[in-house]
Design an enzyme around this catalytic site. Sequence first.
Site, PDB file in Angstrom:
ATOM      1  N   HIS A 116       0.852  -1.185   0.000  1.00 36.42           N
ATOM      2  CA  HIS A 116       0.000   0.000   0.000  1.00 36.42           C
ATOM      3  C   HIS A 116       0.889   1.236   0.000  1.00 36.42           C
ATOM      4  O   HIS A 116       2.070   1.179   0.373  1.00 36.42           O
ATOM      5  CB  HIS A 116      -0.896   0.015   1.239  1.00 36.42           C
ATOM      6  CG  HIS A 116      -1.968  -1.021   1.227  1.00 36.42           C
ATOM      7  ND1 HIS A 116      -3.015  -0.997   2.103  1.00 36.42           N
ATOM      8  CD2 HIS A 116      -2.162  -2.121   0.455  1.00 36.42           C
ATOM      9  CE1 HIS A 116      -3.813  -2.014   1.873  1.00 36.42           C
ATOM     10  NE2 HIS A 116      -3.307  -2.724   0.882  1.00 36.42           N
ATOM     11  N   CYS A 138      -2.087  -0.696   7.536  1.00 31.75           N
ATOM     12  CA  CYS A 138      -1.247   0.499   7.457  1.00 31.75           C
ATOM     13  C   CYS A 138      -1.247   1.264   8.775  1.00 31.75           C
ATOM     14  O   CYS A 138      -0.202   1.774   9.197  1.00 31.75           O
ATOM     15  CB  CYS A 138      -1.707   1.384   6.303  1.00 31.75           C
ATOM     16  SG  CYS A 138      -1.420   0.604   4.696  1.00 31.75           S
ATOM     17  N   GLU A 173       1.054   3.798   1.953  1.00 32.70           N
ATOM     18  CA  GLU A 173       1.619   4.134   3.264  1.00 32.70           C
ATOM     19  C   GLU A 173       2.834   3.266   3.583  1.00 32.70           C
ATOM     20  O   GLU A 173       3.855   3.759   4.079  1.00 32.70           O
ATOM     21  CB  GLU A 173       0.577   3.945   4.374  1.00 32.70           C
ATOM     22  CG  GLU A 173      -0.669   4.786   4.206  1.00 32.70           C
ATOM     23  CD  GLU A 173      -1.802   4.073   3.482  1.00 32.70           C
ATOM     24  OE1 GLU A 173      -2.966   4.325   3.856  1.00 32.70           O
ATOM     25  OE2 GLU A 173      -1.543   3.276   2.562  1.00 32.70           O
ATOM     26  N   CYS A 181      -5.888   1.836   6.120  1.00 32.49           N
ATOM     27  CA  CYS A 181      -6.546   0.591   6.518  1.00 32.49           C
ATOM     28  C   CYS A 181      -5.920   0.114   7.836  1.00 32.49           C
ATOM     29  O   CYS A 181      -4.913   0.668   8.288  1.00 32.49           O
ATOM     30  CB  CYS A 181      -6.380  -0.458   5.417  1.00 32.49           C
ATOM     31  SG  CYS A 181      -4.685  -1.091   5.276  1.00 32.49           S
TER      32      CYS A 181
END
Length: 151
Positions: free
Chosen positions: A46, A79, A48, A76
Site C-alpha cells: 500500500h 497500514c 503508506e 486501513c
Amino acid sequence: MRYALALARKAESLGEVPVGAVLVREDRLVGRGWNCPISTRDPSAHAEIQALRHAGQRLRNYRMPGTVLYVTLEPCPMCASALVHARVERVVFGASDPKGGACGSVFDLLPSDQRFNHRLDCTGGLLAEACGELLRQFFRERRKARQAARS
C-alpha cells in the site's frame, strides 16, 4: 497532499488503485509511496507502507518520530498498525474509507485505541473532494471496462 495526489495518479497510470502517500519531517520529504500491490504481487504494498519503507532506507531507521504522513485515502488497519510501529507522529488523510478505514470510518485504531503503546494524531478531509473523485473515477472506469468485456 498535492504531491500525494500526484503519486496517486502515478499508481493509477500503472493500473493500481490511485492512492499516494508522502512522509515529512521538519518540512522535508523523507519518504514517498503509491499503491503497487498488483504490480509487485505484494498485498502489503500500500502507499503508506511504501512511504515507510522508502523513509526507513533514507533515515536508516525503522522508527520515524516527529514525522507526518499525508495520504490520499484513510489508512486501513494494516497500514495504521505499521504507522504505530514506526512511531509516526501524525496522519493527515484526504478521503475517508467507509469500507475499511482505520481512523474512525470503520475502525478507530488511530488515535484512540488505548491498547497500542504509541498513539498518533489523525486528521481527515484535506483535499477530500479531489482525493475522493480520483478514486471514484478510477472505479467507474474499471466497472465500465468490465461491462464492456462481458458484452
